[in-house]
Design an enzyme around this catalytic site. Sequence first.
Site, PDB file in Angstrom:
ATOM      1  N   TYR A 171       0.830  -1.201   0.000  1.00 44.52           N
ATOM      2  CA  TYR A 171       0.000   0.000   0.000  1.00 44.52           C
ATOM      3  C   TYR A 171       0.878   1.271   0.000  1.00 44.52           C
ATOM      4  O   TYR A 171       0.424   2.332  -0.409  1.00 44.52           O
ATOM      5  CB  TYR A 171      -0.869   0.060   1.271  1.00 44.52           C
ATOM      6  CG  TYR A 171      -2.079  -0.864   1.321  1.00 44.52           C
ATOM      7  CD1 TYR A 171      -2.293  -1.856   0.376  1.00 44.52           C
ATOM      8  CD2 TYR A 171      -3.019  -0.711   2.346  1.00 44.52           C
ATOM      9  CE1 TYR A 171      -3.406  -2.686   0.455  1.00 44.52           C
ATOM     10  CE2 TYR A 171      -4.136  -1.532   2.432  1.00 44.52           C
ATOM     11  CZ  TYR A 171      -4.328  -2.517   1.483  1.00 44.52           C
ATOM     12  OH  TYR A 171      -5.433  -3.332   1.575  1.00 44.52           O
ATOM     13  N   GLY A 172       2.088   1.135   0.503  1.00 47.77           N
ATOM     14  CA  GLY A 172       2.920   2.303   0.850  1.00 47.77           C
ATOM     15  C   GLY A 172       3.287   3.235  -0.287  1.00 47.77           C
ATOM     16  O   GLY A 172       3.657   4.386  -0.045  1.00 47.77           O
ATOM     17  N   CYS A 219      -1.754  -1.419   9.549  1.00 45.55           N
ATOM     18  CA  CYS A 219      -0.939  -0.842   8.481  1.00 45.55           C
ATOM     19  C   CYS A 219      -0.768   0.660   8.715  1.00 45.55           C
ATOM     20  O   CYS A 219      -1.763   1.396   8.781  1.00 45.55           O
ATOM     21  CB  CYS A 219      -1.632  -1.088   7.144  1.00 45.55           C
ATOM     22  SG  CYS A 219      -0.760  -0.410   5.744  1.00 45.55           S
ATOM     23  N   ASN A 220       0.463   1.104   8.831  1.00 43.57           N
ATOM     24  CA  ASN A 220       0.708   2.537   9.048  1.00 43.57           C
ATOM     25  C   ASN A 220       0.238   3.364   7.866  1.00 43.57           C
ATOM     26  O   ASN A 220      -0.290   4.465   8.046  1.00 43.57           O
ATOM     27  CB  ASN A 220       2.208   2.790   9.259  1.00 43.57           C
ATOM     28  CG  ASN A 220       2.684   2.418  10.633  1.00 43.57           C
ATOM     29  OD1 ASN A 220       2.878   3.267  11.486  1.00 43.57           O
ATOM     30  ND2 ASN A 220       2.875   1.133  10.877  1.00 43.57           N
ATOM     31  N   CYS A 229       6.140   1.857  10.539  1.00 42.19           N
ATOM     32  CA  CYS A 229       5.809   0.891   9.483  1.00 42.19           C
ATOM     33  C   CYS A 229       5.806  -0.495  10.115  1.00 42.19           C
ATOM     34  O   CYS A 229       6.654  -0.797  10.968  1.00 42.19           O
ATOM     35  CB  CYS A 229       6.847   0.975   8.372  1.00 42.19           C
ATOM     36  SG  CYS A 229       6.620  -0.268   7.085  1.00 42.19           S
ATOM     37  N   THR A 230       4.867  -1.309   9.660  1.00 42.59           N
ATOM     38  CA  THR A 230       4.729  -2.656  10.240  1.00 42.59           C
ATOM     39  C   THR A 230       6.014  -3.487  10.182  1.00 42.59           C
ATOM     40  O   THR A 230       6.243  -4.329  11.039  1.00 42.59           O
ATOM     41  CB  THR A 230       3.669  -3.446   9.440  1.00 42.59           C
ATOM     42  OG1 THR A 230       3.918  -3.267   8.041  1.00 42.59           O
ATOM     43  CG2 THR A 230       2.274  -2.996   9.782  1.00 42.59           C
TER      44      THR A 230
HETATM   45  N1  DGL Z   1       2.042  -2.304   6.083  1.00 47.62           N
HETATM   46  C1  DGL Z   1       2.677  -1.163   5.466  1.00 47.62           C
HETATM   47  C2  DGL Z   1       2.834  -0.043   6.496  1.00 47.62           C
HETATM   48  O1  DGL Z   1       2.889  -0.266   7.687  1.00 47.62           O
HETATM   49  C3  DGL Z   1       4.021  -1.526   4.857  1.00 47.62           C
HETATM   50  C4  DGL Z   1       3.918  -2.366   3.609  1.00 47.62           C
HETATM   51  C5  DGL Z   1       3.158  -1.686   2.488  1.00 47.62           C
HETATM   52  O2  DGL Z   1       3.670  -0.722   1.899  1.00 47.62           O
HETATM   53  O3  DGL Z   1       2.051  -2.114   2.239  1.00 47.62           O
HETATM   54  O4  DGL Z   1       2.888   1.090   6.116  1.00 47.62           O
END
Ligand code: DGL
Length: 272
Positions: free
Chosen positions: A41-42, A72-73, A183-184
């Site tokens: 998602y990032g 997810c951050n 971030c996770t």
């Molecule tokens: N889970 C996403 C976050 O904590 C990191 C991986 C992604 O980019 O999806 O931002």
Amino acid sequence: MNRSIGIFDSGVGGLTVAREIFSILPGENVVYFGDVGRYPYGGRSEEIITKFTVQDIAFLMEHNVKFIVCSCNSASSVALDEIVDNYDIPVIGVIKPGAQTAVKKTTRGRIGVIGTNATVSSNAYARTIHALNPDIKVFSLACPLFVPLAEEGYIDREATHLIARDYLQTMLDVEVDTLILGCTHYPLLKNVIAEVMGPEVTLIDSGEETARTVLKTLTDASLLNPRAAQIPAPEGDHKFFVSDVPERFAQVATRFLGQVVDKITRVDISRY
Ligand code: DGL
């Protein structure tokens, strides 16, 4: 109450948050959804991340969960504020718990935030910190390469140390005293990051802080599973769902969660 806690993420990374929740609330049942089919998602736009987040929540709601954690951050930063009021159960993200702890821990009012491009460009951590204390200086930096490194198991490799030194020099230059791992995936690289930043800098793991918020919110709202009161609390019954083939998720999950994940079900998230 016996209903489960729902946790979702863009993929496997949210298991670092699930791990903290399992450890602090062992009697709770969890339904975890990892959107591996649409990960990451990032690097995506606000519009797309919001659309995915709404679908992820709709999937968890179908499981009659009592509480939802967006681990997810990127999704927490970009999408959550706009949509949380649409649900009749609590939906929390990871930004506020991490920001609140950083504000408590900072000694010189200089907080660094590292995360994905989406998290950093949203400015969500800085906004939350400034709402608590406008005098704090916040320095944000996207470190996108940390995500594949953690996922590929490049934890204590020379390449990872080199990249960490390169990225984090900016944070050393501005002399942060506290650094939020926004971030996770970053908790897996905590030792490398700590080595670069040195012992004077406090690292904040948003996942750990979020688990404490979950415990407090469930307790205050009398939503704890009654089994949690048993000593020792019996292991919760956890269910894992993903939006693409489960094999890779299963492989990587062990490292992120610290235990083997079986019984992973594939779902078609586009239906939601
Ligand atoms: N889970 C996403 C976050 O904590 C990191 C991986 C992604 O980019 O999806 O931002």
